[in-house]
Design an enzyme around this catalytic site. Sequence first.
Site, short mmCIF file in Angstrom:
data_model
loop_
_atom_site.label_atom_id
_atom_site.label_comp_id
_atom_site.label_asym_id
_atom_site.label_seq_id
_atom_site.Cartn_x
_atom_site.Cartn_y
_atom_site.Cartn_z
N ASP A 172 -15.76 2.26 27.14
CA ASP A 172 -16.49 1.02 27.44
C ASP A 172 -16.09 0.59 28.86
O ASP A 172 -16.67 1.07 29.83
CB ASP A 172 -16.13 0.00 26.36
CG ASP A 172 -16.85 -1.32 26.49
OD1 ASP A 172 -17.86 -1.38 27.19
OD2 ASP A 172 -16.40 -2.31 25.87
N ARG B 22 -14.78 1.61 9.61
CA ARG B 22 -14.48 2.96 10.11
C ARG B 22 -15.04 4.05 9.20
O ARG B 22 -15.32 5.16 9.65
CB ARG B 22 -12.96 3.18 10.21
CG ARG B 22 -12.29 2.41 11.32
CD ARG B 22 -10.88 2.98 11.54
NE ARG B 22 -10.00 2.02 12.19
CZ ARG B 22 -9.92 1.85 13.51
NH1 ARG B 22 -10.68 2.54 14.31
NH2 ARG B 22 -9.08 0.96 14.01
N LEU C 241 -8.72 4.26 28.73
CA LEU C 241 -8.66 5.68 29.09
C LEU C 241 -7.94 5.90 30.42
O LEU C 241 -7.14 6.82 30.54
CB LEU C 241 -10.09 6.24 29.14
CG LEU C 241 -10.22 7.73 28.97
CD1 LEU C 241 -9.41 8.23 27.79
CD2 LEU C 241 -11.68 8.09 28.79
N LYS D 211 -20.38 4.26 26.95
CA LYS D 211 -21.08 2.97 27.08
C LYS D 211 -20.85 2.48 28.52
O LYS D 211 -19.93 1.72 28.78
CB LYS D 211 -20.48 2.00 26.06
CG LYS D 211 -21.36 0.86 25.65
CD LYS D 211 -20.93 0.23 24.32
CE LYS D 211 -19.79 -0.73 24.45
NZ LYS D 211 -19.53 -1.50 23.21
P1 IMP Z 1 -12.29 0.30 26.99
O1 IMP Z 1 -10.84 0.24 27.39
O2 IMP Z 1 -13.01 -0.99 27.27
O3 IMP Z 1 -13.02 1.48 27.54
O4 IMP Z 1 -12.33 0.35 25.42
C1 IMP Z 1 -12.08 1.51 24.78
C2 IMP Z 1 -11.71 1.26 23.36
O5 IMP Z 1 -12.26 0.06 22.85
C3 IMP Z 1 -12.27 2.38 22.53
O6 IMP Z 1 -11.30 3.36 22.36
C4 IMP Z 1 -12.64 1.70 21.26
O7 IMP Z 1 -11.56 1.81 20.36
C5 IMP Z 1 -12.87 0.27 21.61
N1 IMP Z 1 -14.31 -0.04 21.74
C6 IMP Z 1 -15.04 -0.23 22.86
N2 IMP Z 1 -16.33 -0.49 22.57
C7 IMP Z 1 -16.42 -0.43 21.22
C8 IMP Z 1 -17.51 -0.58 20.30
O8 IMP Z 1 -18.69 -0.81 20.62
N3 IMP Z 1 -17.17 -0.45 18.99
C9 IMP Z 1 -15.92 -0.18 18.55
N4 IMP Z 1 -14.89 -0.03 19.36
C10 IMP Z 1 -15.12 -0.15 20.69
#
Ligand code: IMP
Length: 173
Positions: free
Chosen positions: A100, A163, A105, A128
Site C-alpha cells: 500500500d 483472513r 516493505l 495498491k
Molecule cells: P504499507 O506499509 O502501507 O504498504 O502496508 C502494508 C501492510 O498493510 C500489508 O502488509 C498489509 O498487511 C496491510 N494492508 C495494506 N492495505 C491493506 C488492505 O487493503 N487490506 C488489508 N491489509 C492491508
Amino acid sequence: MPEIFPLLKKQDIDNMVSSLAQRISDDYRGRKLVLVGILKGSFVFLSDLMRRLTIPVQVDFIGASSYGSSTSTSGNIHLTKKLEIDVKDKDVLIVEDIVDTGLTLSHIIEHIKSFTPKTVKICTLLDKPERREAKINIDYSCHVVVQKGFLVGYGLDYAEDYRNLPEICRLKF
Ligand code: IMP
Ligand code: MG
C-alpha cells in the site's frame, strides 16, 4: 459491521498464483530460493505459491506490525518475528500480501539487506499503488488494485478478522 463485496474469486486467485509461480520458476531455474513471507497476511498466498514452484525453496517468515485496527499504515513499523534462516549469499524472494504505502516493505527490505543476501526481489499478491509513499520496485505482482478501498480475505485482515475468507473482498464501512 462493514459490508463485504467479492473482488477476486477463488478461481481468479488460483489462475493468478499459478501463472506467477510459473514465471518465478522460470526466472530462478537452476537456483534455490529462500521465500520470506511477511506475517501475518502473506501466509495463505505463500502456501499456495510455494506448492506451485518447480524449483527448490526454503521458507522463512518475518513479522512486521504497524496497524492497530485502523486502515492506514502508521509508518512506525516494528519487527515481531526475526528471520531464522541465514540468508547471507542466498537468493531471497520477499512475499507480501499487499503493498500500500510501501513503508512496511521498505523497512523490511533494508533489514533483510543487512544480512548481505546475494539477491533480494519482491513478490506481492496485490499492488495498491494509489497511496504509495516509499519507492518500491515490485518484481512480481498478481494483481494491481485500481479502485480505492480496504481489502480482506485470502490472508488479508481487518483488525484480525476475515483472513479465512477464500475470496478477496472489498469492505464497505
Ligand atoms: P504499507 O506499509 O502501507 O504498504 O502496508 C502494508 C501492510 O498493510 C500489508 O502488509 C498489509 O498487511 C496491510 N494492508 C495494506 N492495505 C491493506 C488492505 O487493503 N487490506 C488489508 N491489509 C492491508
Ligand atoms: Mg502484511
